[in-house]
Design a protein around this motif. Structure first.
Motif: not given
Length: 341
Positions: A65-81
């Motif tokens: 719908c055009g609304v952008a959502v900000a990321a809290d951090e890059p995915a590559e920094r997530i180690r063991r979610p």
């Protein structure tokens, strides 16, 4: 509605949910995943869940719908979610970010529960994470997904939880899925309080009768028309005659035609054609099936007959529609052209 555990979590600690929205994701599905988590904390007056948003490069991602959502951090920094949810939407079937697929596979190997909302199931399938697992997807993508991944156990359910994988059709079904986890972990009272805050007056299980799009088109639950349209939807390749459809609906052909005119301003034949062409359009967009095969799969005796009807309904012939869609996707994914000062 206790159901079964959806998310992975440690006893006593807030359950951590990481959301990975892909370009053109459904904002409604995204909100339906997050809001029950927030409200569970609110009604319990303590942190039961935590959540964060990640993207491959940490950049904001725009919804359909055009609304952008900000990321809290890059995915590559997530180690063991603990839990990862891929949030899909428009053109989810075309998402092929190899770095993101590799991360999903790594997280799954590390023990994460990996799930998807709406067309995010395409991403899990492409990553090889739905082998030997039940799954579901938005009703509009059922045929295209089944064609692309014939060996995956696809179900026409609101949501599916199979051990360390979970998928939902999107929209309110995402809310139902999260409410099941809340009920399993914290009991019916907390779940009911969250549902009340959301004005979600009917909490459904994954096995509830799946959503049928023709019921929304009807704006009524007329039992005869629902039976007739359900029979049509189940027989789009081998078409039923008017007499056979009427028999399925337990009325005479003449009575069935009157009901179609009264409630749909159409004839059964015209509505049946519309359903078959709608299915054909999804197969055309979401698969690489030859146009001839799509014509046969949707009950047309010849490619020329299919193309003629397709053009009349959608204003473009099937091959041209596919070409235009491909060109639009390539233009959207192309890097911006820099101009010299």
């Amino acid at each position: 509605m206790a159901g079964e555990q959806v998310f992975r979590g440690s006893d006593g600690a807030p359950v951590e949910v990481t959301l990975l929205p892909i370009p053109n994701f459904s904002l409604s599905s995204f909100a339906a995943l997050v809001e029950p988590l927030r409200l569970a904390n609110y009604v319990a007056e303590r942190p039961l869940y935590s959540w964060r948003v990640v993207t491959p490069e940490g950049a904001p991602v725009r919804s359909s719908c055009g609304v952008a959502v900000a990321a809290d951090e890059p995915a590559e920094r997530i180690r063991r979610p603990e839990n990862i949810v891929v949030c899909g939407g428009v053109d989810g079937w075309a998402y092929e970010d190899q770095a993101a697929l590799a991360l999903l596979r790594r997280w799954a190997r590390d023990g994460a529960h990996v799930g998807a909302a709406c067309t995010g199931a395409y991403v899990l399938a492409r990553a090889g994470l739905l082998r030997d697992r039940r799954c579901t997807i938005h009703w509009e993508s059922l045929d295209g997904f089944a064609e692309r991944f014939p060996d995956i156990d696809l179900r026409a359910a609101l949501f599916e939880v199979d051990r360390d994988r979970f998928t939902c059709t999107g929209g309110e079904a995402a809310c139902d899925m999260v409410l099941q986890d809340i009920a399993w972990r914290h009991g019916g009272d907390i779940m009911a309080a969250v549902a009340g805050q959301l004005l979600h007056d009917r909490v459904r299980s994954g096995r509830d009768e799946r959503y049928l799009p023709h019921q929304a088109w009807l704006r009524t639950s007329h039992p005869v028309l629902v039976k007739a349209l359900t029979a049509m939807a189940a027989n789009r390749e081998e078409r039923l005659s008017l007499v056979e459809i009427a028999r399925e609906a337990n009325v005479s052909p003449r009575q069935l035609e009157r009901l179609f005119r009264r409630y749909l301003d159409s004839t059964p034949a015209r509505w049946y054609l519309r359903m078959r062409l709608t299915r054909a359009r999804q197969l055309l967009i979401e698969t690489q099936m030859p146009v001839t095969w799509i014509a046969v799969a949707c009950g047309f005796g010849s490619t020329s007959h299919f193309s003629k009807n397709y053009r009349q309904f959608f204003g473009v012939c099937p091959r041209e529609e596919r070409r235009q869609r491909r060109a639009a996707r390539e233009a959207a994914s192309a890097p911006p052209v820099s101009r010299a000062a």
